[in-house]
Design an enzyme around this catalytic site. Structure first.
Site, PDB file in Angstrom:
ATOM      1  N   GLY A 253       1.035  -1.231   0.002  1.00  0.00           N
ATOM      2  CA  GLY A 253       0.152   0.170   0.224  1.00  0.00           C
ATOM      3  C   GLY A 253       0.869   1.037  -0.021  1.00  0.00           C
ATOM      4  O   GLY A 253       1.928   1.240  -0.470  1.00  0.00           O
ATOM      5  N   CYS A 254       0.246   2.133   0.560  1.00  0.00           N
ATOM      6  CA  CYS A 254       0.933   3.935   0.666  1.00  0.00           C
ATOM      7  C   CYS A 254       2.500   3.173   1.270  1.00  0.00           C
ATOM      8  O   CYS A 254       2.765   2.922   2.352  1.00  0.00           O
ATOM      9  CB  CYS A 254       0.320   4.519   1.551  1.00  0.00           C
ATOM     10  SG  CYS A 254       1.379   6.076   1.851  1.00  0.00           S
ATOM     11  N   PHE A 255       3.450   3.764   0.646  1.00  0.00           N
ATOM     12  CA  PHE A 255       4.981   3.695   1.026  1.00  0.00           C
ATOM     13  C   PHE A 255       5.385   4.429   2.339  1.00  0.00           C
ATOM     14  O   PHE A 255       6.230   4.063   3.115  1.00  0.00           O
ATOM     15  CB  PHE A 255       5.872   3.817  -0.006  1.00  0.00           C
ATOM     16  CG  PHE A 255       5.870   4.913  -0.947  1.00  0.00           C
ATOM     17  CD1 PHE A 255       5.217   6.096  -0.403  1.00  0.00           C
ATOM     18  CD2 PHE A 255       6.454   4.965  -1.984  1.00  0.00           C
ATOM     19  CE1 PHE A 255       5.300   7.262  -1.289  1.00  0.00           C
ATOM     20  CE2 PHE A 255       6.488   6.263  -2.814  1.00  0.00           C
ATOM     21  CZ  PHE A 255       5.957   7.222  -2.500  1.00  0.00           C
TER      22      PHE A 255
END
Length: 223
Positions: A50-52
């Site tokens: 997902g979002c890093f």
């Protein structure tokens, strides 16, 4: 998308603290890996979850990790930029390159952390509030040993009964990793009051501390 809206607001100097600060992370009882990695010396691995921002933040608080760098994996240099990747059409995934000392934290333990407090392995092309193929969860092994451990753990998760839905995470072949823009690096550490961080990523760090106290460190490891 929600994350991009927050990032744009931050760039404009707009407060983004409307979301609650006391959310709880969704914690999964990911099984203790049956196959332990056998490695020595500093090693590097790549994970997408997902979002890093959150992936980097969790691993930066993990003992034995010497570097965690946000970037893009799975596409080409021609479109490895945040604006292009966030459109969802470049084949990249937001990913984090992790350098670690296996005498402190093993590769299989990093996998357990990833699927306990960071990413839901049953979701396809989404995590948390974010949607799109660039938010897929993926394991990118860099060595034969990592690949064998990753495949073993995926199979083990599927048999564990922890998740009601099938395990969707895949092992992807290693391609070039492109570091993300400077403003994405150490984002959670530098922007603790950012609305997205407070709502989605700070709870993951708290979950790491609660569920993996032996591997948690309070000091944020940049790099």
């Amino acid at each position: 998308m929600l994350k991009k809206t927050f990032a744009a607001a931050l760039a404009l100097g707009i407060a983004t603290t409307a979301l609650p600060a006391t959310a709880s992370a969704e914690v999964f009882d990911a099984p203790v890996p049956a196959r332990q990695a056998s490695e020595s010396g500093l090693q590097t691995a790549i994970f997408a979850g997902g979002c890093f921002w959150g992936v980097e933040a969790v691993f930066s608080h993990t003992r034995g990790v010497t570097s965690a760098v946000s970037g893009y994996h799975g596409g080409t240099s021609a479109n490895a930029t945040y604006d292009r990747v966030s459109g969802g059409f470049t084949r990249h995934a937001e990913a984090v390159r992790v350098t670690y000392d296996p005498s402190v934290v093993r590769y299989d333990e990093l996998l357990q952390i990833l699927f306990s407090v960071v990413a839901d392995p049953t979701l396809v092309n989404r995590q948390g509030p974010d949607r799109g193929a660039h938010y897929r969860a993926a394991i990118i092994p860099l060595t034969t040993e990592q690949r064998a451990v990753a495949r073993s753990y995926i199979n083990q998760m599927g048999r564990s009964g922890v998740w009601d839905d099938p395990i969707a995470v895949r092992v992807e072949d290693h391609q070039r990793f492109y570091e993300a823009e400077a403003y994405h690096q150490d984002f959670a550490h530098r922007n603790p009051n950012h609305g997205y961080i407070r709502r989605w990523d700070a709870p993951k760090i708290r979950a790491l501390r609660a569920n993996f106290p032996q591997l948690y460190r309070s000091r944020f490891r940049t790099g």
